[in-house]
Design an enzyme around this catalytic site. Structure first.
Site, PDB file in Angstrom:
ATOM      1  N   ASP A  62       0.960  -0.844  -0.404  1.00  0.00           N
ATOM      2  CA  ASP A  62      -0.082  -0.194   0.548  1.00  0.00           C
ATOM      3  C   ASP A  62       0.882   1.158  -0.012  1.00  0.00           C
ATOM      4  O   ASP A  62       0.892   1.861   1.076  1.00  0.00           O
ATOM      5  CB  ASP A  62      -0.952   0.109   1.122  1.00  0.00           C
ATOM      6  N   LYS A  64       0.748   3.916  -1.973  1.00  0.00           N
ATOM      7  CA  LYS A  64      -0.325   4.500  -2.410  1.00  0.00           C
ATOM      8  C   LYS A  64       0.413   5.859  -3.610  1.00  0.00           C
ATOM      9  O   LYS A  64       0.542   7.127  -3.097  1.00  0.00           O
ATOM     10  CB  LYS A  64      -0.814   5.598  -1.436  1.00  0.00           C
ATOM     11  N   ASP A  67       2.790  10.308  -8.126  1.00  0.00           N
ATOM     12  CA  ASP A  67       3.668  10.520  -9.557  1.00  0.00           C
ATOM     13  C   ASP A  67       3.980  10.223 -10.593  1.00  0.00           C
ATOM     14  O   ASP A  67       3.255   9.811 -11.325  1.00  0.00           O
ATOM     15  CB  ASP A  67       5.298   9.576  -9.147  1.00  0.00           C
ATOM     16  N   GLY A 178     -15.798   1.225  10.742  1.00  0.00           N
ATOM     17  CA  GLY A 178     -16.538   0.275   9.596  1.00  0.00           C
ATOM     18  C   GLY A 178     -16.453  -1.022   9.851  1.00  0.00           C
ATOM     19  O   GLY A 178     -15.883  -1.804  11.155  1.00  0.00           O
ATOM     20  N   ARG A 195      -6.228  -2.021  12.828  1.00  0.00           N
ATOM     21  CA  ARG A 195      -5.436  -1.912  14.580  1.00  0.00           C
ATOM     22  C   ARG A 195      -6.370  -2.602  14.564  1.00  0.00           C
ATOM     23  O   ARG A 195      -6.021  -3.485  16.226  1.00  0.00           O
ATOM     24  CB  ARG A 195      -5.229  -0.220  15.172  1.00  0.00           C
TER      25      ARG A 195
HETATM   26  P1  XMP Z   1      -6.801   0.168  10.351  1.00  0.00           P
HETATM   27  O1  XMP Z   1      -5.675   0.498  11.515  1.00  0.00           O
HETATM   28  O2  XMP Z   1      -7.482   1.224  10.839  1.00  0.00           O
HETATM   29  O3  XMP Z   1      -5.656   0.365   9.132  1.00  0.00           O
HETATM   30  O4  XMP Z   1      -7.419  -1.114  10.264  1.00  0.00           O
HETATM   31  C1  XMP Z   1      -6.217   0.593   7.408  1.00  0.00           C
HETATM   32  C2  XMP Z   1      -5.293   0.517   6.772  1.00  0.00           C
HETATM   33  O5  XMP Z   1      -5.424   0.796   5.347  1.00  0.00           O
HETATM   34  C3  XMP Z   1      -5.408   1.864   4.948  1.00  0.00           C
HETATM   35  N1  XMP Z   1      -6.170   3.087   4.506  1.00  0.00           N
HETATM   36  C4  XMP Z   1      -6.540   3.093   3.571  1.00  0.00           C
HETATM   37  N2  XMP Z   1      -5.974   2.780   2.201  1.00  0.00           N
HETATM   38  N3  XMP Z   1      -7.696   3.848   0.683  1.00  0.00           N
HETATM   39  C5  XMP Z   1      -6.533   3.237   0.902  1.00  0.00           C
HETATM   40  O6  XMP Z   1      -5.433   3.296  -0.209  1.00  0.00           O
HETATM   41  C6  XMP Z   1      -8.032   4.138   2.082  1.00  0.00           C
HETATM   42  O7  XMP Z   1      -8.692   4.466   1.732  1.00  0.00           O
HETATM   43  C7  XMP Z   1      -7.521   4.025   3.200  1.00  0.00           C
HETATM   44  N4  XMP Z   1      -8.160   3.890   4.886  1.00  0.00           N
HETATM   45  C8  XMP Z   1      -7.252   3.077   5.276  1.00  0.00           C
HETATM   46  C9  XMP Z   1      -4.537   2.532   6.691  1.00  0.00           C
HETATM   47  O8  XMP Z   1      -3.248   3.186   5.614  1.00  0.00           O
HETATM   48  C10 XMP Z   1      -3.786   1.293   7.140  1.00  0.00           C
HETATM   49  O9  XMP Z   1      -3.195   0.688   6.153  1.00  0.00           O
END
Ligand code: XMP
Length: 216
Positions: A62, A64, A67, A178, A195
């Site tokens: 991940d 993201k 660039d 969620g 988490r």
């Molecule tokens: P938690 O601890 O909140 O972690 O369950 C969530 C994980 O997912 C990533 N995250 C996202 N990644 N689009 C993404 O590409 C999103 O909307 C998004 N929301 C959360 C976050 O960085 C963590 O690794």
């Protein structure tokens, strides 16, 4: 190789201690469809952590990626060489940048997922207004799927309608509010949980509980 939906659970491994990450992966690797790594673990443990986690299950990077096309291509190549099965990129950079990720992924036999509307409240500031365009862009670029929010099941359902048969990975389950089963009902193929699993007193039991919810 494509990541198959079996448990439908992806663990977000955002711990920064290598031993802890590997201990969780050893316990959970057989139960989850993939482990997602993000900057925290890679910055603390190095890119080699991808190969170490890969012995237990699929790994999604991940990063993201956001660039210009050439830099995106170089980032993807290094990530795939390290063993990642898939990479997450941003779509707001435009079709050529996403296309560069898709082309690199095809060369390595890997997958690309494009961020649409993010799961946090700040996604309403800008991303939400462009989420459906980002879905179209992901499809036009040939991405394997998209990322859409479990925190807003009604938006997730709308995004699913637009996404057709593209895969949807849905973060925001647990700590962000969620619900795993609601996200699947709204159209997600996989949920991403961080988490609520790795901070749980018993991560294995926490993951089992999510898998049970996803089965119903
Ligand atoms: P938690 O601890 O909140 O972690 O369950 C969530 C994980 O997912 C990533 N995250 C996202 N990644 N689009 C993404 O590409 C999103 O909307 C998004 N929301 C959360 C976050 O960085 C963590 O690794």
């Amino acid at each position: 190789m494509t990541i198959k939906a079996e448990s439908r659970l992806i663990i977000a491994m955002d711990v920064t201690d290598r031993k802890e990450a590997l201990a969780i992966a050893e316990k959970l690797g057989g139960a989850v469809d993939a482990i997602k790594v993000n900057y925290p673990i890679v910055l603390s443990c190095g890119l080699g952590i991808i190969g170490e986690l890969k012995q237990y299950t699929n790994v999604i990077a991940d990063f993201k990626v956001a660039d210009i096309p050439n830099t995106n291509k170089l980032i993807c190549e290094e990530t795939f060489k390290a063993g990642a099965d898939a990479i997450i990129c941003q779509g707001f950079t435009g079709k050529d940048s996403v296309q560069a990720c898709v082309d690199a992924a095809k060369q390595y036999g890997k997958e690309v997922f494009v961020v649409t509307e993010m799961s946090h409240p700040g996604a309403l500031d800008f991303l939400q207004g462009h989420a459906l365009e980002l879905v179209d862009l992901a499809r036009a670029a040939g991405a394997n799927g998209i990322i859409a929010p479990a925190t807003r099941p009604e938006r997730l359902a709308m995004i699913r309608q637009r996404a057709g048969d593209m895969k949807i990975l849905s973060p925001g389950v647990g700590t962000q509010g969620g619900d795993a089963a609601s996200a699947i009902k709204a159209g997600a193929d996989f949920v991403i949980v961080g988490r609520s699993i790795y901070n749980a007193p018993d991560p294995y039991q926490a993951a089992k509980n999510f898998i049970e919810q996803l089965r119903r």
